[in-house]
Design a protein around this motif. Sequence first.
Motif, short mmCIF file in Angstrom:
data_model
loop_
_atom_site.label_atom_id
_atom_site.label_comp_id
_atom_site.label_asym_id
_atom_site.label_seq_id
_atom_site.Cartn_x
_atom_site.Cartn_y
_atom_site.Cartn_z
N GLU A 1 24.01 11.47 8.21
CA GLU A 1 24.35 12.57 7.29
C GLU A 1 23.46 12.59 6.05
OE1 GLU A 1 28.46 14.47 5.56
OE2 GLU A 1 28.24 12.30 5.52
N LEU A 2 23.19 11.41 5.47
CA LEU A 2 22.38 11.36 4.26
C LEU A 2 20.96 11.86 4.52
CD1 LEU A 2 23.51 7.93 2.77
CD2 LEU A 2 23.79 10.17 1.68
N SER A 3 20.37 11.46 5.63
CA SER A 3 19.01 11.91 5.95
C SER A 3 18.97 13.41 6.22
CB SER A 3 18.47 11.14 7.17
OG SER A 3 18.29 9.78 6.86
N LEU A 4 19.99 13.92 6.88
CA LEU A 4 20.05 15.37 7.13
C LEU A 4 20.12 16.13 5.81
CD1 LEU A 4 20.33 17.85 8.97
CD2 LEU A 4 22.80 17.42 9.00
N ASN A 5 20.99 15.68 4.91
CA ASN A 5 21.11 16.36 3.61
C ASN A 5 19.82 16.28 2.81
OD1 ASN A 5 23.75 16.95 4.27
ND2 ASN A 5 24.63 15.30 3.06
N TRP A 6 19.16 15.11 2.86
CA TRP A 6 17.89 14.95 2.15
C TRP A 6 16.82 15.89 2.73
CZ3 TRP A 6 16.46 12.41 -2.18
CH2 TRP A 6 15.09 12.22 -2.40
N PHE A 7 16.77 15.99 4.05
CA PHE A 7 15.81 16.88 4.69
C PHE A 7 16.07 18.33 4.29
CE2 PHE A 7 14.41 19.60 8.18
CZ PHE A 7 13.14 19.12 8.45
N ASN A 8 17.33 18.74 4.32
CA ASN A 8 17.66 20.14 4.05
C ASN A 8 17.40 20.54 2.61
OD1 ASN A 8 18.41 21.00 6.60
ND2 ASN A 8 20.56 20.46 6.34
N ARG A 9 17.50 19.61 1.68
CA ARG A 9 17.29 19.97 0.28
C ARG A 9 15.83 20.33 0.01
NH1 ARG A 9 18.36 14.43 -3.15
NH2 ARG A 9 17.65 15.67 -4.90
N HIS A 10 14.94 19.99 0.94
CA HIS A 10 13.53 20.33 0.80
C HIS A 10 13.11 21.49 1.72
CE1 HIS A 10 13.82 16.10 -0.63
NE2 HIS A 10 12.95 16.52 -1.52
N GLN A 11 14.09 22.17 2.31
CA GLN A 11 13.80 23.28 3.21
C GLN A 11 14.40 24.58 2.67
OE1 GLN A 11 11.96 22.81 6.07
NE2 GLN A 11 11.77 20.69 5.40
N PRO A 12 13.75 25.71 2.90
CA PRO A 12 14.38 26.99 2.54
C PRO A 12 15.62 27.21 3.39
CG PRO A 12 12.35 27.35 3.81
CD PRO A 12 12.41 25.88 3.50
N PRO A 13 16.59 27.98 2.90
CA PRO A 13 17.87 28.14 3.61
C PRO A 13 17.72 28.52 5.08
CG PRO A 13 18.03 29.08 1.42
CD PRO A 13 16.59 28.68 1.59
N ALA A 14 16.78 29.40 5.40
CA ALA A 14 16.64 29.86 6.78
C ALA A 14 16.14 28.77 7.72
CB ALA A 14 15.70 31.06 6.83
N GLN A 15 15.56 27.72 7.18
CA GLN A 15 14.99 26.66 8.02
C GLN A 15 15.81 25.37 7.97
OE1 GLN A 15 10.77 26.11 7.30
NE2 GLN A 15 10.47 28.31 6.97
N GLN A 16 16.96 25.41 7.36
CA GLN A 16 17.78 24.21 7.29
C GLN A 16 18.44 23.92 8.64
OE1 GLN A 16 20.46 24.41 3.96
NE2 GLN A 16 18.80 24.34 2.46
N LEU A 17 18.65 22.64 8.91
CA LEU A 17 19.28 22.21 10.15
C LEU A 17 20.78 22.05 9.93
CD1 LEU A 17 16.58 19.55 11.11
CD2 LEU A 17 16.77 21.91 11.96
N HIS A 18 21.53 22.05 11.04
CA HIS A 18 22.99 22.08 10.95
C HIS A 18 23.62 20.91 11.70
CE1 HIS A 18 22.83 26.20 9.33
NE2 HIS A 18 21.86 26.39 10.21
N ALA A 19 24.68 20.35 11.10
CA ALA A 19 25.49 19.34 11.78
C ALA A 19 26.43 20.04 12.75
CB ALA A 19 26.28 18.54 10.76
N LEU A 20 26.38 19.66 14.02
CA LEU A 20 27.18 20.31 15.05
C LEU A 20 28.44 19.52 15.38
CD1 LEU A 20 24.24 21.28 17.45
CD2 LEU A 20 25.09 22.49 15.43
N SER A 21 28.39 18.18 15.26
CA SER A 21 29.56 17.33 15.48
C SER A 21 29.22 15.93 15.02
CB SER A 21 29.98 17.32 16.96
OG SER A 21 28.93 16.82 17.78
N GLU A 22 30.26 15.13 14.81
CA GLU A 22 30.06 13.72 14.44
C GLU A 22 30.00 12.88 15.71
OE1 GLU A 22 32.82 10.37 12.45
OE2 GLU A 22 32.26 11.98 11.06
#
Length: 209
Positions: A146-167
């Motif tokens: 989760e931390l790496s996903l959030n870190w990645f998304n904070r450097h991406q424009p909204p349209a290119q952000q990735l999504h958590a689908l399940s734990e």
Amino acid sequence: MPMVDLQHGRAVAGIVVDLQQRLAAKVGRMAEFLVMPRLRVQQAMENDEIDVRCYVSPNWLNSVHARYIWSLPFMTQRDLLVGADSEALQPEQLRNHRLGTVLGFTYPRLQPLFDSSQIQREDARTQDQVLLKLSAGRYQYAISNELSLNWFNRHQPPAQQLHALSEVSSEPVACIIRDAPDVPTKALLRAMVQMKQDGEFEAILARYR
């Protein structure tokens, strides 16, 4: 990142660096960071080359040398199934997909799917590389904490952000400390308890969310 930032082979920033520097300071020591391939870390522990190893869970290790003692956890890591689309999905629903994974990482829940060839692993050297390949369309799904996903998304424009689908899994993450006369083992373990009580773990994590 956000666990560690490596520059020219040196660990210079990140959650693990901040944590271990603060921990060393509390016992009057300096932290010296060893950067080595993940698969060589176990051998280094067996040779007593590592005094403190943080960001590790018992379920991630094949074995732990008897001379090491576990600290209390400093965080919980959530591993997630991640995709470019936002529709909720479980890994067991995937068929004949390549799944982005980190080289050397184990995924106990997913191993039966790999063994039966229902899903194919596609390894990258780091978690960030896994997410970059997913964003580039090299595969449709990947596993990320989760931390790496959030870190990645904070450097991406909204349209290119990735999504958590399940734990996929949730693990307490701690440090292991070598129990030897030349290591202040008990002082380090007490310092970890004090850091938790004082909210220092949460303060470190908050800087990288």
